[in-house]
Design a protein around this motif. Structure first.
Motif, PDB file in Angstrom:
ATOM      1  N   HIS A 343      -5.440   3.767 -41.598  1.00 50.30           N
ATOM      2  CA  HIS A 343      -4.942   2.825 -40.597  1.00 50.30           C
ATOM      3  C   HIS A 343      -3.825   3.480 -39.782  1.00 50.30           C
ATOM      4  O   HIS A 343      -3.153   4.409 -40.239  1.00 50.30           O
ATOM      5  N   ASP A 344      -3.634   2.987 -38.576  1.00 49.19           N
ATOM      6  CA  ASP A 344      -2.574   3.456 -37.673  1.00 49.19           C
ATOM      7  C   ASP A 344      -2.730   4.931 -37.303  1.00 49.19           C
ATOM      8  O   ASP A 344      -1.742   5.629 -37.035  1.00 49.19           O
ATOM      9  N   SER A 378      -9.690   0.139 -38.411  1.00 52.36           N
ATOM     10  CA  SER A 378      -9.169  -1.159 -37.968  1.00 52.36           C
ATOM     11  C   SER A 378      -9.516  -1.408 -36.506  1.00 52.36           C
ATOM     12  O   SER A 378      -9.686  -0.477 -35.708  1.00 52.36           O
ATOM     13  N   ASP A 379      -9.619  -2.688 -36.155  1.00 50.23           N
ATOM     14  CA  ASP A 379      -9.877  -3.051 -34.763  1.00 50.23           C
ATOM     15  C   ASP A 379      -8.744  -2.596 -33.851  1.00 50.23           C
ATOM     16  O   ASP A 379      -8.962  -2.238 -32.688  1.00 50.23           O
ATOM     17  N   SER A 380      -7.515  -2.606 -34.383  1.00 49.33           N
ATOM     18  CA  SER A 380      -6.367  -2.177 -33.585  1.00 49.33           C
ATOM     19  C   SER A 380      -6.502  -0.718 -33.187  1.00 49.33           C
ATOM     20  O   SER A 380      -6.281  -0.346 -32.024  1.00 49.33           O
ATOM     21  N   ASP A 381      -6.874   0.129 -34.158  1.00 53.81           N
ATOM     22  CA  ASP A 381      -7.056   1.544 -33.865  1.00 53.81           C
ATOM     23  C   ASP A 381      -8.196   1.764 -32.879  1.00 53.81           C
ATOM     24  O   ASP A 381      -8.094   2.573 -31.948  1.00 53.81           O
ATOM     25  N   THR A 383      -9.262  -0.276 -30.656  1.00 53.94           N
ATOM     26  CA  THR A 383      -8.833  -0.738 -29.328  1.00 53.94           C
ATOM     27  C   THR A 383      -8.040   0.349 -28.607  1.00 53.94           C
ATOM     28  O   THR A 383      -8.247   0.606 -27.412  1.00 53.94           O
ATOM     29  N   GLN A 384      -7.131   0.990 -29.343  1.00 52.67           N
ATOM     30  CA  GLN A 384      -6.333   2.044 -28.726  1.00 52.67           C
ATOM     31  C   GLN A 384      -7.206   3.208 -28.277  1.00 52.67           C
ATOM     32  O   GLN A 384      -6.982   3.809 -27.220  1.00 52.67           O
ATOM     33  N   THR A 414      -8.284  -8.192 -31.652  1.00 51.85           N
ATOM     34  CA  THR A 414      -6.904  -7.707 -31.788  1.00 51.85           C
ATOM     35  C   THR A 414      -5.990  -8.504 -30.871  1.00 51.85           C
ATOM     36  O   THR A 414      -6.387  -8.936 -29.798  1.00 51.85           O
ATOM     37  N   ASN A 416      -2.338  -7.625 -29.541  1.00 54.35           N
ATOM     38  CA  ASN A 416      -1.233  -6.681 -29.504  1.00 54.35           C
ATOM     39  C   ASN A 416      -0.639  -6.697 -28.099  1.00 54.35           C
ATOM     40  O   ASN A 416      -1.325  -6.343 -27.131  1.00 54.35           O
ATOM     41  N   ASN A 419      -0.958  -3.367 -26.142  1.00 54.42           N
ATOM     42  CA  ASN A 419      -2.332  -3.096 -25.706  1.00 54.42           C
ATOM     43  C   ASN A 419      -2.747  -4.029 -24.573  1.00 54.42           C
ATOM     44  O   ASN A 419      -3.427  -3.619 -23.624  1.00 54.42           O
TER      45      ASN A 419
END
Length: 768
Positions: A343-344, A378-381, A383-384, A414, A416, A419
């Protein structure tokens, strides 16, 4: 005799033994006392006695030994025995004199050794003598000089009072320049001032920023006399901690002392303080150095180190140091994956990929995204990652990829704020490039709302985007009227660049140069710096005014990357401008730059934030006599977006290229260009539009088209005068002269001041 040594001076007939016994006696006395040797009526000394006194001076010149001589110059006999100790003055000798003295003492030593003796002695005669005596005769090794200096310093410190010896030893452990405020924390004023005064003549010197040693070799020699330095270093740390407002340099001193003591926890504590201070002051190179050390000290914990790796990679990207970016990102990702972290990771992946993309290596960009992207769970990663691809598609005007990545982002769950802000800004920019003004304005308004919920460092994004898009839509007509947020000055990429372009648009060339110069001094960002350099160099190409040396030097530094094949879109304006400027003086170099710019343009559309002026590329093709490139530019080689500024600039380049290559431009196109630049409030670019029938040939005179004032200006340009000088001679403003010069370029078809001079020289008469 007082020292208790047996002496046979009066009975020994061997002169050499007598002299050696005298040396032993003097050395014994000097262990406890300074020694004064007085010689009366020195004018009556015989040559042998004078020679002995000279040898005494040389032997003991680095100790507490003083020779007092009384000379009666009016007595007979003195002229025959002229002798002076003028070579042994206390003041530092000039470099030539210092070398001469060292050579007289070591006649067989190498030039390198003699130069080093003069250097490390700081020109002091007593040290030159002592060091020269300490090295082997005929030495060719600089290491012997260092050893000689160590011996001299060690002997000197051995006979010093303990307090003064400790003073010098502690100072030798502190990074120079040593501020007086720190000395006041380590010693009371009544103690350190006498110590400073006693040490200044031989060891220390001062400048406006603090105290330092006369030579680094002296400090090193003193450090080597310290048996155990930890107590001293702890005292230094304690002294710095007492400072009311320690500077970054003070924090660096603590870090160095803690590292020397092996105290990792204390070093890390001060590294964090220095990182905060460097971040606040935007001292990016210092911040990068601090983060590198912090990462090296800390055990890998993903939630702590991944943000540090990411921050460091972003800094290196901003400084255009791609290799460091790749190294840091790969190190962080490999360490994270080895520790099982999943993650991250996206910030490191995207930073690494952007480093490749900024260098124009699209294949490497795609490879890195694919290689490390599979590890993102992760969806956050994800997305980035999609946001980075979205960024590249905006800059490359790739609508298909933009829609694909936009769909991916909307499918991910996500929330954020950062983002969301980036997405809104990127959508606004793409809408602007596609000419969808209403949608662009809505997205900018949305981004302003989102900016309230992100870190302060990112809140400038909507304002900068608004200003850039306003400039592309309206040119100079209302860009100046855009209000800044809360009345503050805009920050971030594009602001200084737009100011410089606005000045250029209305013909204020010197103002444009000044804006670029001022921004270059303040800015450390690689991308914006390149944009500014490109604008400054382009202004010189278009106006014919000499480009300031500072801008030219910066452009030539970037040229190394251009020649090496880097195709960062921010380098295209620099390459085009340098190609035009160097076409006559260095054709091979200009050709290489020009071809690199053409290759980059063929690969993708030039990003709007580069503020590329296509006519500069056309001028480079003209000066390189590249008719093929001129025809390609006239047929639309330069891809553009649908904003009025971009469309007008591309049409101007196509029109000029058509005229210069075939001499048959469309007159209606010229009328359209005049109308477009009028609407954009850019009269300078109207002056660049060649009139119909004007070819690139400068052989046909157009003197009848010149006004009386323009003829005066032409004559002065031909003399090599600058716009500023011409303004002074004609008692006009510099901006007025710039306008006249621009008109002359247009009327006679010239593309440089040198061509104006050439044209002028071929005229039968051109009265002022």
């Amino acid at each position: 005799f007082a020292a208790g040594l047996p002496s046979d001076f009066t009975t020994e007939r061997d002169g050499a033994k007598n002299e050696e016994a005298l040396y032993r006696l003097i050395e014994a006395v000097l262990l406890d006392f300074p020694l004064l040797v007085a010689v009366d009526d020195m004018q009556w000394c015989d040559p042998e006695s004078l020679s002995l006194l000279l040898r005494l001076l040389e032997r003991f010149s680095d100790q507490r030994f003083v020779l007092l001589s009384i000379e009666r110059l009016d007595e007979p006999g003195w002229d025959a025995h002229t002798q002076s100790d003028a070579s042994f003055v206390l003041d530092a000798l000039a470099e030539g004199d210092a070398r001469a003295l060292a050579r007289s003492l070591s006649p067989d030593a190498s030039e390198e050794v003699i130069a080093r003796v003069a250097e490390v002695s700081a020109g002091r005669a007593i040290d030159i003598v002592a060091i020269a005596e300490s090295i082997a005769q005929g030495s060719n090794d600089i290491a012997d000089v260092a050893a000689g200096l160590r011996a001299v310093v060690a002997r000197d410190l051995a006979v010093m009072p303990p307090e003064r010896r400790e003073f010098l030893q502690m100072l030798a452990l502190i990074e120079e320049p040593i501020p007086l405020a720190l000395l006041q924390q380590l010693w009371s004023e009544e103690h350190f001032l006498p110590l400073l005064q006693a040490s200044s003549e031989r060891y220390l010197t001062a400048d406006p920023t603090g105290i330092g040693f006369r030579h680094a070799a002296l400090a090193q020699a003193i450090r080597e006399t310290i048996a155990i330095d930890v107590p001293y270093r702890r005292r230094i740390i304690a002294g710095i901690a007492k400072l009311a407002a320690p500077s970054n340099s003070d924090l660096e001193r603590v870090i160095a002392q803690a590292r020397a003591c092996g105290d990792d926890s204390l070093e890390l504590e001060y590294l964090k303080r220095l990182a905060d201070a460097a971040s606040t002051a935007s001292e990016l190179p210092l911040l990068a150095k601090v983060l590198e050390r912090m990462i090296a000290l800390m055990p890998f914990k993903a939630h702590i180190l991944l943000p540090l790796y990411t921050q460091l990679s972003v800094i290196y990207n901003g400084l255009s140091r791609g290799r460091e970016t790749l190294r840091v990102c790969m190190s962080g990702l490999d360490a994270a994956l080895a520790a099982g972290a999943r993650h991250d990771l996206a910030p490191l992946v995207t930073s690494m990929a952007l480093a490749a993309w900024h260098d124009g290596d699209k294949l490497e960009f795609e490879r890195l995204m694919a290689r490390y992207g599979i590890n993102l769970e992760s969806d956050s990663d994800r997305t980035q990652l999609a946001l980075v691809k979205l960024t590249s598609s905006v800059f490359e005007l790739d609508v298909a990829q933009f829609e694909e990545q936009l769909s991916i982002i909307h499918s991910l769950d996500t929330q954020n704020p950062v983002n969301d802000l980036r997405l809104a800004v990127l959508e606004a920019l793409m809408s602007a490039r596609l000419g969808e003004d209403e949608k662009c304005l809505r997205l900018i308004a949305k981004s302003r709302v989102l900016a309230a919920h992100v870190p302060k460092a990112l809140r400038f994004m909507p304002e900068v985007m608004d200003r850039i898009t306003t400039f592309y839509r309206s040119g100079a007509t209302n860009t100046h009227s855009r209000s800044t947020r809360n009345g503050e000055k805009d920050s971030g990429d594009g602001n200084a660049a737009i100011e410089a372009l606005l000045a250029l648009s209305v013909g204020h060339i010197e103002d444009s140069f000044d804006i670029v110069n001022d921004a270059l001094v303040k800015d450390s960002s690689g991308f914006e710096r390149r944009v500014l350099i490109g604008i400054g160099a382009s202004a010189g190409v278009l106006s014919g005014a000499p480009v300031p040396q500072s801008i030219m030097a910066a452009a030539r530094n970037e040229a190394e990357l251009i020649i090496a094949g880097t195709q960062n879109h921010a380098l295209v304006p620099i390459a085009a401008a340098l190609a035009a400027l160097d076409a006559e003086s260095n054709p091979p170099f200009a050709r290489a730059l020009f071809e690199n710019a053409i290759t980059a343009i063929e690969r993708t559309a030039v990003a709007p934030q580069s503020f590329f002026i296509p006519t500069v590329l056309a001028k480079a093709a003209l000066r390189l006599n590249d008719r093929t490139a001129l025809k390609n530019i006239s047929k639309g080689l330069i891809k553009t977006d649908k904003q009025p500024w971009s469309l007008a600039q591309s049409r101007l380049a196509a029109y000029c290229s058509s005229l210069w290559s075939s001499g048959r431009p469309d007159d209606m196109e010229r009328i359209t260009l005049v109308h477009q630049f009028n609407n954009l409030g850019a009269p300078f670019f109207i002056s660049l539009i060649p009139a119909p029938g004007i070819s690139r040939s400068l052989e046909q005179p157009h003197r009848d088209n010149l006004s009386r004032r323009e003829r005066e200006v032409v004559a002065l340009v031909a003399e090599g005068r600058t716009n500023r000088q011409i303004a002074g001679l004609l008692v006009l403003s510099e901006r007025t002269i710039e306008g006249h010069v621009a008109n002359v370029f247009n009327k006679i078809g010239a593309t440089s001041r040198a061509q104006i001079a050439t044209w002028y020289s071929k005229q039968p008469s051109l009265p002022a």
